[in-house]
Design a protein around this motif. Structure first.
Motif, mmCIF file in Angstrom:
data_model
loop_
_atom_site.group_PDB
_atom_site.id
_atom_site.type_symbol
_atom_site.label_atom_id
_atom_site.label_comp_id
_atom_site.label_asym_id
_atom_site.label_seq_id
_atom_site.Cartn_x
_atom_site.Cartn_y
_atom_site.Cartn_z
ATOM 1 N N HIS A 21 -11.792 7.141 -3.527
ATOM 2 C CA HIS A 21 -11.479 8.535 -3.215
ATOM 3 C C HIS A 21 -9.976 8.795 -3.269
ATOM 4 O O HIS A 21 -9.549 9.935 -3.481
ATOM 5 C CB HIS A 21 -12.017 8.897 -1.824
ATOM 6 N N GLU A 22 -9.179 7.749 -3.092
ATOM 7 C CA GLU A 22 -7.725 7.887 -3.167
ATOM 8 C C GLU A 22 -7.202 7.719 -4.589
ATOM 9 O O GLU A 22 -5.996 7.732 -4.816
ATOM 10 C CB GLU A 22 -7.053 6.865 -2.252
ATOM 11 N N SER B 77 1.100 9.353 6.961
ATOM 12 C CA SER B 77 -0.266 9.439 6.437
ATOM 13 C C SER B 77 -0.695 8.127 5.796
ATOM 14 O O SER B 77 -1.867 7.721 5.909
ATOM 15 C CB SER B 77 -0.371 10.575 5.418
ATOM 16 N N SER B 78 0.222 7.440 5.141
ATOM 17 C CA SER B 78 -0.123 6.157 4.520
ATOM 18 C C SER B 78 -0.494 5.124 5.578
ATOM 19 O O SER B 78 -1.450 4.353 5.400
ATOM 20 C CB SER B 78 1.050 5.647 3.672
ATOM 21 N N ALA C 280 -3.190 3.262 -5.453
ATOM 22 C CA ALA C 280 -2.834 3.064 -4.047
ATOM 23 C C ALA C 280 -1.783 1.982 -3.852
ATOM 24 O O ALA C 280 -1.198 1.862 -2.773
ATOM 25 C CB ALA C 280 -4.086 2.699 -3.231
ATOM 26 N N ARG D 191 -3.903 6.012 6.821
ATOM 27 C CA ARG D 191 -4.940 5.647 5.859
ATOM 28 C C ARG D 191 -5.170 4.144 5.823
ATOM 29 O O ARG D 191 -6.297 3.681 5.611
ATOM 30 C CB ARG D 191 -4.540 6.150 4.477
ATOM 31 N N TYR E 282 0.848 -1.196 0.000
ATOM 32 C CA TYR E 282 0.000 0.000 0.000
ATOM 33 C C TYR E 282 0.884 1.247 0.000
ATOM 34 O O TYR E 282 1.592 1.515 0.962
ATOM 35 C CB TYR E 282 -0.921 0.000 1.223
ATOM 36 N N ARG E 283 0.849 1.983 -1.080
ATOM 37 C CA ARG E 283 1.644 3.195 -1.247
ATOM 38 C C ARG E 283 3.119 2.906 -0.919
ATOM 39 O O ARG E 283 3.732 2.034 -1.511
ATOM 40 C CB ARG E 283 1.039 4.329 -0.419
ATOM 41 N N LEU F 293 -11.053 3.647 -1.165
ATOM 42 C CA LEU F 293 -9.972 3.499 -2.135
ATOM 43 C C LEU F 293 -10.254 4.310 -3.408
ATOM 44 O O LEU F 293 -9.342 4.879 -4.006
ATOM 45 C CB LEU F 293 -9.783 2.026 -2.503
#
Length: 386
Positions: free
Chosen positions: A58-59, A35-36, A65, A39, A10-11, A56
């Motif tokens: 919205h990201e 922040s990741s 992502a 989230r 994830y990110r 997801l």
């Protein structure tokens, strides 16, 4: 209480397993992955509310992502001797999230749909889910397993198939949380649904917290703080009014907060020494309003199992940060806390608490890692297989 949080792909969180304590303080430079990680915790919370796909989206969708780097970074890449590149036999796309509590553990594996033909082909599919007893997943302690549309539950030495037609876009928690057939799923779902996140307290002139809410009992402050006056009065009547008054006096010596009712609505008044009249919520400075919101959130008469504060120092004067640290430390006796901060003064004050567990993040070749965590320092963790 959560003991372990695990995130994969994830990110910038390529593979991260983080131990957790009663009071967790997440720190790191800008861009280190704070922040990741926050989230990722929110995504886990949304699995119990049916909103993980929407969050997801919205990201930017699952594709944006996912970890963008190679599946393996060898020493030659780190030294710049060869370019960063993917592998010929790269693993399948998988965004994996999981946690373990004192009693249960849970993990979810999200991927992209195979095939196509729908306008919703960018929605993530749930490839597998697993729920187990104990600190980490093993074949012997798995309780519920889901593969695609099929879910089964352990029944002594055998497995019972309970459903073979689950929606692959919704988690177990929203489809099979049955008190008779799946009590473990129901218990864990309700615990996750009680997690509380505070990260978007507005303080502009039109902020919800500056309005007068309806006079209704409010044991839990809303995420936007729009019911501040109602939540405050609820604490006064059924919570700990002495602790509430002390928190105000600790930050603003001699000040008092009063709640007045008028035509079915509640109005917050802030009285300070030297003022001939109290200030109303629309008159408060941004920092004062945000601090009162944090006081109300942390003194809730209904403490959650987990409360998450994302950069609570925003808009606060540096002189308020030691008082905020005392507020956070006191609240950690009632709830497990997760605090993300980059304010050095707040970090130093919170670290004075014996229960404080600091998680310092940093980047190594674009991957977020826990500072000082070696290969043998991370908690044991195993992902379910597809």
């Amino acid at each position: 209480m959560l003991q372990t949080l695990a995130v994969s792909n994830y990110r910038s969180l390529y593979e991260l397993v983080v131990p957790m304590g009663r009071l967790n303080l997440v720190t790191g430079d800008n861009g280190s992955g704070k922040s990741s990680l926050y989230r990722a915790l929110r995504l886990l919370a949304e699995t119990a509310r049916g909103g993980v796909a929407a969050l997801l989206a919205h990201e930017g969708g699952l594709a944006s992502a996912l970890w963008a780097g190679p599946a393996r970074i060898d020493a030659r890449m780190q030294r710049g001797e060869v370019p960063v590149q993917g592998q010929a036999n790269a693993p399948s796309v998988a965004l994996r999230l999981g946690f373990a509590t004192d009693d249960f553990g849970y993990a979810i594996d999200l991927g992209l749909p195979v095939g196509g033909g729908s306008m919703f082909d960018h929605d993530p599919q749930i490839k597998c889910e697993s729920l187990w007893a104990g600190p980490f997943l093993r074949s012997a302690n798995a309780l519920v397993e889901r593969r695609g549309a099929r879910v089964r539950r352990r029944n002594g030495p055998r497995w019972d198939v309970l459903d073979e037609h689950l929606s692959v876009f919704e988690s177990l928690f929203t489809q099979v949380a049955d008190p008779q057939r799946m009590p473990e799923v129901l218990v864990l779902r309700e615990a996750i649904r009680h997690w509380r996140f505070y990260d978007h307290f507005r303080s502009d002139p039109q902020a919800p917290a500056r309005q007068a809410p309806l006079a209704t009992r409010t044991p839990v402050l809303s995420a936007d703080g729009g019911d501040l006056a109602a939540a405050w009065q609820t604490i006064v009547e059924i919570g700990d009014p002495q602790a509430l008054a002390h928190a105000v006096d600790d930050a603003f010596p001699g000040a008092q907060v009063l709640i007045q009712a008028h035509e079915g609505r509640l109005h917050l008044k802030f009285q300070q020494p030297g003022l001939l009249r109290p200030l109303s919520a629309p008159e408060l400075s941004d920092g004062t309003l945000r601090y009162l919101l944090l006081i109300a959130a942390l003194h809730t008469p209904r403490p959650p199992p987990l409360m998450v504060l994302n950069e609570p120092e925003t808009s606060l004067h540096p002189d308020l940060l030691p008082a905020l640290a005392r507020l956070i430390i006191a609240a950690s006796a009632r709830s497990q806390l997760w605090v993300v901060s980059h304010a050095s003064r707040l970090i130093a004050a919170v670290q004075e608490a014996p229960a404080c567990h600091r998680i310092s993040l940093h980047k190594e070749f674009s991957q977020t890692r826990v500072l000082g965590q070696g290969l043998l320092d991370a908690p044991a963790w195993y992902w379910p297989t597809r």
